[in-house]
Design a protein around this motif. Structure first.
Motif, PDB file in Angstrom:
ATOM      1  N   ASP A 130       0.599   3.359  -6.490  1.00 19.99           N
ATOM      2  CA  ASP A 130       1.121   4.517  -5.751  1.00 19.99           C
ATOM      3  C   ASP A 130       1.190   5.718  -6.688  1.00 19.99           C
ATOM      4  OD1 ASP A 130       3.423   4.386  -7.298  1.00 19.99           O
ATOM      5  OD2 ASP A 130       4.542   3.227  -5.792  1.00 19.99           O
ATOM      6  N   SER A 131       1.622   6.864  -6.137  1.00 19.88           N
ATOM      7  CA  SER A 131       1.517   8.072  -6.957  1.00 19.88           C
ATOM      8  C   SER A 131       2.451   8.001  -8.162  1.00 19.88           C
ATOM      9  CB  SER A 131       1.761   9.322  -6.122  1.00 19.88           C
ATOM     10  OG  SER A 131       3.081   9.334  -5.646  1.00 19.88           O
ATOM     11  N   PHE A 279       0.987  13.783  -1.293  1.00 15.63           N
ATOM     12  CA  PHE A 279       1.532  12.681  -2.094  1.00 15.63           C
ATOM     13  C   PHE A 279       2.890  13.004  -2.714  1.00 15.63           C
ATOM     14  CE2 PHE A 279      -3.070  11.791  -2.166  1.00 15.63           C
ATOM     15  CZ  PHE A 279      -3.041  10.525  -1.607  1.00 15.63           C
ATOM     16  N   ASN A 296      -5.063   9.710  -6.872  1.00 16.07           N
ATOM     17  CA  ASN A 296      -4.486   9.421  -5.556  1.00 16.07           C
ATOM     18  C   ASN A 296      -5.487   9.656  -4.424  1.00 16.07           C
ATOM     19  OD1 ASN A 296      -1.586   8.755  -5.991  1.00 16.07           O
ATOM     20  ND2 ASN A 296      -1.615  10.725  -7.022  1.00 16.07           N
ATOM     21  N   GLN A 299      -8.030   6.871  -4.402  1.00 18.53           N
ATOM     22  CA  GLN A 299      -7.363   5.710  -3.825  1.00 18.53           C
ATOM     23  C   GLN A 299      -7.496   5.633  -2.315  1.00 18.53           C
ATOM     24  OE1 GLN A 299      -5.810   3.039  -4.703  1.00 18.53           O
ATOM     25  NE2 GLN A 299      -3.665   3.695  -4.783  1.00 18.53           N
TER      26      GLN A 299
END
Ligand code: TRP
Length: 451
Positions: A130-131, A279, A296, A299
């Motif tokens: 995740d970020s 994000f 991100n 992703q």
């Protein structure tokens, strides 16, 4: 036959020049520096001011550098010596060489980060993160000493190697083919970014001007970014100008290169800011911005694994075609004025810049507590070179062309000795004599508290 082949030759070399100049302009300045400075400076209003500076100041300074270089037929310092013998104008060249060292030192730090991110991409390091994890990954990388320094060394060695392989072959060959791919990739990333949920806030940040955030340091940041991104103010384009053939149209080259450079910066902004907001990241987080935002995006993209590898490789190449133009300023000076061999000059200059660069890289890690006037070592190098030396150099360069050079010589250089029709010549002279110097002086001296 001969006409045909001559025409073709002319085109090919013009294309090579555009590629070399655009290769110099387009680099980390557009994709790494532009977004983080926009983020730092509050968004939309900065963008408008930046665009104004590009048109009113950037293009005239770029054109002036090309004029000086092609007329002087020497490096940044030697061209001034030749065009103004016995005068102190060569000190503009000296200042440029100092700026070149400083920029090369921190440029190689950031380019080194890009190489690390090529390796991270290859290892699929962003997948499933995740970020928060992605930001932590960046912090843990740049606060080390060994890896960032190793990558910086690798990048500097690649720059030196290209410079050693010679001017035209070295520079033009590498600049030619790859940049269209970078643009294509940025477009794909921008599309992914603006289709993320919550992207609208990023577009508003970038395009909706809020002039209440503008102060003198925002103006200075826009000026510095314009000069940095266009590679102007320190003689890189004087040096390249000296390699341009007599039949090329300097006015057109300046406009085309500036336009391409600006479009790519905006494209990078469109790829980054929607994702920053989507994000929940901080637009003003500073020099690490793209390294915490872009992973991100990858992703969340089909094929993100491959896209991230290609993107960071292309970014490293874009950085390389810029860093060679910086090193070339120093090497051209050392070979022509100090009569060194190209090999010796390149090795000495790159080694010296790397040495300074070590402190810059470590200022994101063990030396992060060392501050000079509230800035880290990186901050000092970047601020001094980008916001002070480049604008000051640009100011002196337009004054040189506008006031010192004979008007007939300037016209001769722009029209290729009368072969080209030039429009707006008087307007240009007016900008060079009055508008550009006064505007640069106001922004520079106002932000320094001198006026
Ligand atoms: N313009 C380049 C970039 O955007 C960096 C650069 C190359 C540069 N040559 C320069 C900056 C000369 C200032 C002066 O990445």
């Amino acid at each position: 036959m001969s006409v045909g082949s001559e025409g073709r030759e002319g085109f090919t070399s013009r294309f090579g020049i555009i590629c070399a100049a655009a290769g110099s302009a387009i680099g980390l300045g557009n994709i790494w520096r532009f977004p983080y400075i926009v983020g730092d400076s509050g968004g939309g209003a900065f963008l408008l001011i930046y665009l104004g500076f590009i048109i009113l100041l950037g293009i005239p300074v770029m054109l002036s550098e090309l004029i000086i270089g092609r007329r002087g037929q020497r490096n940044a310092l030697g061209s001034f010596k030749r065009l103004a013998p016995g005068k102190s104008w060569y000190l503009v060249g000296v200042m440029g060489i100092v700026a070149a060292f400083m920029i090369l030192a921190f440029y190689s730090t950031i380019a080194g980060w890009t190489l690390e991110y090529v390796i991270k991409s290859l290892g699929n390091a962003f997948s499933g993160k995740d970020s928060g994890d992605i930001s932590a990954m960046f912090t843990s990388f740049h606060s080390q000493a060994f890896r960032p320094l190793l990558w910086q060394l690798v990048f500097m060695a690649m720059t030196a190697w290209i410079i050693l392989s010679g001017v035209q072959k070295g520079i033009e060959k590498y600049a030619k083919i790859l940049m269209p791919f970078l643009v294509l990739l940025l477009i794909i990333m921008a599309i992914r970014s603006i289709t993320l949920p919550g992207a609208g806030a990023g577009l508003r940040f970038l395009f909706q001007p809020d002039f209440s955030v503008v102060n003198s340091s925002v103006l200075l940041a826009a000026l510095g970014q314009a000069f940095f991104s266009l590679s102007i103010g320190m003689g890189a384009l004087i040096t390249y100008g000296s390699y341009i053939k007599k039949q090329n149209n300097l006015g057109n080259i300046s406009v085309e290169v500036s336009l391409a450079d600006t479009l790519i910066a905006i494209l990078a902004g469109v790829a980054i800011f929607p994702a920053v907001f989507a994000f929940g990241l901080d637009p003003s987080e500073g020099p690490g911005l793209i390294y915490t935002v872009l992973p991100n995006i990858f992703q969340q993209m089909p094929g993100g694994y491959f896209f991230s590898i290609i993107f960071f490789v292309l970014l490293a190449i874009a950085a390389l075609t810029s860093s060679i133009s910086i090193l070339e300023v120093v090497v051209a000076y050392m070979t022509e004025e100090l009569k060194m061999t190209r090999k010796k000059a390149t090795i000495m200059a790159a080694t010296a810049a790397f040495f300074v660069g070590i402190f810059c890289t470590l200022s994101f890690g063990v030396l992060s507590g060392t501050s000079i006037g509230g800035l880290t070592i990186f901050g000092v190098l970047d601020f001094t070179a980008s916001n002070l030396l480049l604008p000051l150099g640009g100011l002196l360069i337009v004054v040189f062309v506008g006031w010192y050079m004979k008007r007939t010589d300037v016209r001769d250089e722009m029209s290729n000795s009368g072969l080209l029709k030039i429009r707006l010549f008087n307007a240009l002279i007016f900008i060079l004599r009055f508008i550009a110097p006064v505007a640069i002086a106001i922004v520079l001296f106002d932000s320094l508290g001198i006026i």
